[in-house]
Write a protein that holds these residues in place. Structure first.
Motif, PDB file in Angstrom:
ATOM      1  N   PRO A 115       1.329  -1.415  -0.135  1.00 21.83           N
ATOM      2  CA  PRO A 115       0.380   0.231  -0.071  1.00 21.83           C
ATOM      3  C   PRO A 115       1.126   1.377   0.320  1.00 21.83           C
ATOM      4  N   SER A 116       2.086   1.242   0.203  1.00 26.94           N
ATOM      5  CA  SER A 116       2.870   2.396   0.671  1.00 26.94           C
ATOM      6  C   SER A 116       3.664   2.452  -1.297  1.00 26.94           C
ATOM      7  N   ALA A 117       3.840   1.373  -1.847  1.00 25.33           N
ATOM      8  CA  ALA A 117       4.543   1.908  -2.737  1.00 25.33           C
ATOM      9  C   ALA A 117       4.823   3.338  -2.964  1.00 25.33           C
ATOM     10  N   ARG A 118       5.644   3.399  -3.649  1.00 22.07           N
ATOM     11  CA  ARG A 118       5.563   5.202  -4.514  1.00 22.07           C
ATOM     12  C   ARG A 118       5.061   4.859  -6.254  1.00 22.07           C
ATOM     13  N   VAL A 119       3.864   5.027  -7.039  1.00 18.53           N
ATOM     14  CA  VAL A 119       4.123   5.401  -8.004  1.00 18.53           C
ATOM     15  C   VAL A 119       3.835   6.638  -8.810  1.00 18.53           C
ATOM     16  N   VAL A 120       5.353   6.641 -10.021  1.00 18.10           N
ATOM     17  CA  VAL A 120       5.127   7.805 -10.500  1.00 18.10           C
ATOM     18  C   VAL A 120       4.406   7.948 -12.452  1.00 18.10           C
ATOM     19  N   ALA A 121       4.060   8.754 -12.353  1.00 14.08           N
ATOM     20  CA  ALA A 121       3.318   8.771 -13.944  1.00 14.08           C
ATOM     21  C   ALA A 121       3.194  10.370 -15.001  1.00 14.08           C
ATOM     22  N   TYR A 122       3.852  10.405 -16.036  1.00 20.77           N
ATOM     23  CA  TYR A 122       3.833  11.929 -17.059  1.00 20.77           C
ATOM     24  C   TYR A 122       4.176  11.052 -18.494  1.00 20.77           C
ATOM     25  N   GLU A 123       3.479  12.266 -18.473  1.00 26.24           N
ATOM     26  CA  GLU A 123       3.405  12.144 -20.108  1.00 26.24           C
ATOM     27  C   GLU A 123       3.635  13.283 -20.964  1.00 26.24           C
ATOM     28  N   PRO A 124       3.643  13.101 -22.292  1.00 25.74           N
ATOM     29  CA  PRO A 124       4.938  14.305 -22.953  1.00 25.74           C
ATOM     30  C   PRO A 124       4.330  15.747 -22.648  1.00 25.74           C
ATOM     31  N   GLY A 125       4.954  16.898 -22.230  1.00 26.65           N
ATOM     32  CA  GLY A 125       4.886  18.036 -21.649  1.00 26.65           C
ATOM     33  C   GLY A 125       4.742  18.502 -20.456  1.00 26.65           C
ATOM     34  N   ASP A 126       4.863  17.252 -19.782  1.00 27.58           N
ATOM     35  CA  ASP A 126       4.938  16.873 -18.236  1.00 27.58           C
ATOM     36  C   ASP A 126       6.641  17.556 -18.103  1.00 27.58           C
ATOM     37  N   PRO A 127       6.784  18.570 -17.005  1.00 27.70           N
ATOM     38  CA  PRO A 127       8.347  19.051 -16.473  1.00 27.70           C
ATOM     39  C   PRO A 127       9.203  17.832 -16.560  1.00 27.70           C
ATOM     40  N   ASP A 128      10.741  17.225 -16.895  1.00 24.27           N
ATOM     41  CA  ASP A 128      11.271  16.420 -15.860  1.00 24.27           C
ATOM     42  C   ASP A 128      12.300  17.702 -15.310  1.00 24.27           C
ATOM     43  N   LEU A 129      13.096  16.631 -14.576  1.00 23.75           N
ATOM     44  CA  LEU A 129      14.002  17.214 -13.252  1.00 23.75           C
ATOM     45  C   LEU A 129      14.719  18.563 -13.476  1.00 23.75           C
ATOM     46  N   HIS A 130      14.955  19.269 -15.369  1.00 27.78           N
ATOM     47  CA  HIS A 130      15.400  20.142 -15.368  1.00 27.78           C
ATOM     48  C   HIS A 130      14.982  20.955 -16.330  1.00 27.78           C
ATOM     49  N   GLY A 131      13.087  21.068 -15.980  1.00 31.01           N
ATOM     50  CA  GLY A 131      12.389  21.636 -16.279  1.00 31.01           C
ATOM     51  C   GLY A 131      12.080  21.797 -17.740  1.00 31.01           C
ATOM     52  N   ARG A 132      12.720  20.750 -18.551  1.00 31.24           N
ATOM     53  CA  ARG A 132      11.985  20.620 -19.856  1.00 31.24           C
ATOM     54  C   ARG A 132      11.097  19.623 -20.319  1.00 31.24           C
ATOM     55  N   PRO A 133      10.268  19.724 -21.002  1.00 34.63           N
ATOM     56  CA  PRO A 133       8.916  18.863 -21.470  1.00 34.63           C
ATOM     57  C   PRO A 133       9.873  17.824 -21.343  1.00 34.63           C
ATOM     58  N   GLU A 134       8.873  16.522 -21.088  1.00 36.44           N
ATOM     59  CA  GLU A 134       9.114  15.255 -21.538  1.00 36.44           C
ATOM     60  C   GLU A 134       8.570  15.144 -22.818  1.00 36.44           C
ATOM     61  N   THR A 135       8.957  14.106 -23.092  1.00 38.76           N
ATOM     62  CA  THR A 135       8.389  13.252 -25.160  1.00 38.76           C
ATOM     63  C   THR A 135       8.083  11.984 -24.904  1.00 38.76           C
ATOM     64  N   ALA A 136       7.772  11.498 -23.774  1.00 42.60           N
ATOM     65  CA  ALA A 136       7.168  10.491 -24.300  1.00 42.60           C
ATOM     66  C   ALA A 136       6.218   9.857 -22.391  1.00 42.60           C
ATOM     67  N   TYR A 137       5.579   9.120 -22.563  1.00 40.74           N
ATOM     68  CA  TYR A 137       4.576   8.835 -22.142  1.00 40.74           C
ATOM     69  C   TYR A 137       5.276   7.911 -21.002  1.00 40.74           C
ATOM     70  N   GLY A 138       5.364   8.081 -19.593  1.00 41.67           N
ATOM     71  CA  GLY A 138       6.394   7.387 -18.847  1.00 41.67           C
ATOM     72  C   GLY A 138       5.738   6.966 -17.555  1.00 41.67           C
ATOM     73  N   LEU A 139       6.024   5.361 -16.501  1.00 45.22           N
ATOM     74  CA  LEU A 139       5.589   5.270 -15.359  1.00 45.22           C
ATOM     75  C   LEU A 139       6.396   4.583 -14.550  1.00 45.22           C
ATOM     76  N   ALA A 140       6.821   5.100 -13.722  1.00 47.24           N
ATOM     77  CA  ALA A 140       7.980   4.069 -12.534  1.00 47.24           C
ATOM     78  C   ALA A 140       7.280   4.358 -11.134  1.00 47.24           C
ATOM     79  N   ILE A 141       7.755   2.320 -10.947  1.00 46.18           N
ATOM     80  CA  ILE A 141       7.072   2.283  -9.554  1.00 46.18           C
ATOM     81  C   ILE A 141       8.698   1.837  -8.623  1.00 46.18           C
ATOM     82  N   SER A 142       8.258   2.044  -7.238  1.00 51.30           N
ATOM     83  CA  SER A 142       9.585   1.866  -6.342  1.00 51.30           C
ATOM     84  C   SER A 142       9.601   0.522  -6.088  1.00 51.30           C
TER      85      SER A 142
END
Length: 447
Positions: A115-142
């Motif tokens: 229940p406490s697992a971290r899940v991060v999702a993003y899509e094109p246009g969302d900012p990355d770590l450097h503030g640039r827009p993402e260019t793909a769909y992504g999903l990260a699971i801890s």
């Protein structure tokens, strides 16, 4: 005509405006379709089974030795997404706290059993770590040891193959273009259609009202010229009617005087010849005046039963003892001038019974036309003379001579009446060997 304020309202300007509007409407419809199709044809991640799939991969990697996870992640990558393993938060190249994947996150946690697992999702246009827009769909699971597995897809699945999606989009674009083009061309053609209908109406009714001067500049100028021509024709017809009335009065007076003076001729043979010539001249004058008067004085058009009108004409001939027959598929309605057509049909039937012993009339409504066939059993008319008999005062010697009646205006009057309705009349050989008169009348819309 004052055309200064109309110079910009031309057919060329109408075409330009309609083309621009058509392009804008087609583009808007395509944009609306793309937005709608993006929602309809691109299902959610949970609907296509991707959440279950990535959760299963995450469980496999979580159970694998730490030093084997990178290679295992690479081995499970496919054409739908790429899988990468990251050992800690610092190595993950995305913002961990940027996600709105609420429903999917809850389902992944449930499938992982954490229940406490971290899940991060993003899509094109969302900012990355450097503030640039993402260019793909992504999903990260801890994973349970706080390492990460990331799934990156170049595009979302539409639930359709790229070929089917392209064909659907192109098909809709073509339909939109055709629809807009049809509407635009209809708007451009409407003034020309009104002009053509008015010209046809004037051809069938010399007393038709003038044309409305609406539409582009060129159409208005043409309409005004047409109205001026129509007014001149109407004045000409009115003047001709007045002239014929004067001729009627002027010719009858000397004919009456000739008859009175003939009473004083003692030679009975000469007196008889003179009276015969006077009677013939009187008949020609009366027939000529009636012909020209009928040709110029147009009665108003109305809707009537053409089949009943012909039946009434034939009843009159039956009462006079003539052999006539009528063949009709039923009640046929027509819009025209009933008295004019009645005289025309009566002329044709009279010719048939006079020169062909009997008349057989057929009424045949067709696609946009009404055919009236009048057959007789007489000697017919030679093909070389079938056009000449329509000329006023032309008579065929022999059986159709002056002694049998008429002055040669019957068929001319019939053709004038038929063409006044926008139709035509031709002569042919009847199946039985006599003469066939074929009258072709167009359906006329209500005024």
């Amino acid at each position: 005509m004052r055309t200064g304020r109309w110079t910009s309202d031309t057919i060329g300007r109408w075409f330009a405006i309609n083309i621009v509007v058509a392009v804008i409407i087609a583009a808007a419809m395509n944009a609306a379709f793309s937005a709608f199709a993006g929602v309809w044809a691109k299902p959610g991640l949970q609907d296509i089974g991707l959440v279950d799939e990535v959760a299963a991969v995450a469980r496999i990697l979580d159970g694998a030795p730490r030093d084997a996870r990178a290679g295992l992640a690479a081995s499970v990558s496919n054409d739908r997404y790429a899988v990468t393993w990251f050992p800690n938060d610092a190595s993950l190249p995305i913002a961990i706290d940027a996600s709105e994947f609420h429903q999917g996150r809850a389902k992944i946690r449930s499938l992982l059993g954490r229940p406490s697992a971290r899940v991060v999702a993003y899509e094109p246009g969302d900012p990355d770590l450097h503030g640039r827009p993402e260019t793909a769909y992504g999903l990260a699971i801890s994973l349970s040891d706080r390492s990460w597995v990331r799934f990156v897809a170049p595009q979302r699945s539409w639930g359709l193959s790229p070929t089917a999606r392209t064909l659907l989009t192109v098909g809709f674009a073509v339909v939109c273009a055709l629809l807009v083009a049809a509407l635009a061309s209809r708007r451009l053609a409407r003034p020309l259609e009104r002009f053509a209908r008015q010209a046809q109406r004037f051809g069938a009714d010399v007393n038709a009202p003038p044309m409305q001067t609406t539409g582009p500049l060129e159409i208005r100028l043409a309409a005004q010229a047409f109205n001026e021509m129509q007014a001149r024709v109407q004045r000409y017809v009115a003047d001709r009617t007045t002239m014929l009335a004067a001729i009627s009065h002027d010719l009858r007076a000397p004919l009456t005087r000739m008859r009175l003076r003939g009473e004083f001729i003692e030679d009975e043979e000469q007196q008889r010849k003179l009276f015969r010539d006077v009677d013939e001249m009187q008949a020609m004058v009366d027939a000529s005046l009636e012909f020209f008067r009928d040709d110029s004085e147009q009665e108003p058009t109305t809707r009537f039963m053409l089949s009943e009108l012909i039946e009434t004409v034939l009843d009159d001939f039956r009462d006079a003892g003539h052999d006539v027959a009528f063949d009709t598929p039923g009640s046929v309605t027509y819009v025209g001038r009933p008295l004019t057509l009645r005289r025309a049909v009566a002329n044709l039937v009279d010719n048939a019974v006079k020169y062909g012993a009997r008349a057989h009339v057929r009424l045949r409504p067709g696609d946009g036309w009404i055919d009236i066939l009048v057959d007789d059993e007489g000697p017919g008319i030679p093909e070389a003379l079938r056009e000449a008999v329509f000329r006023p005062f032309y008579r065929i010697e022999g059986s159709r001579n002056r002694q049998t009646g008429g002055v040669g205006l019957g068929l001319a009057a019939v053709r004038s009446a038929v063409r006044g309705h926008g139709g035509d009349i031709v002569l042919d050989t009847a199946p039985g060997g006599g003469l066939r008169v074929h009258v072709k009348l167009p359906y006329v819309a209500d005024a």
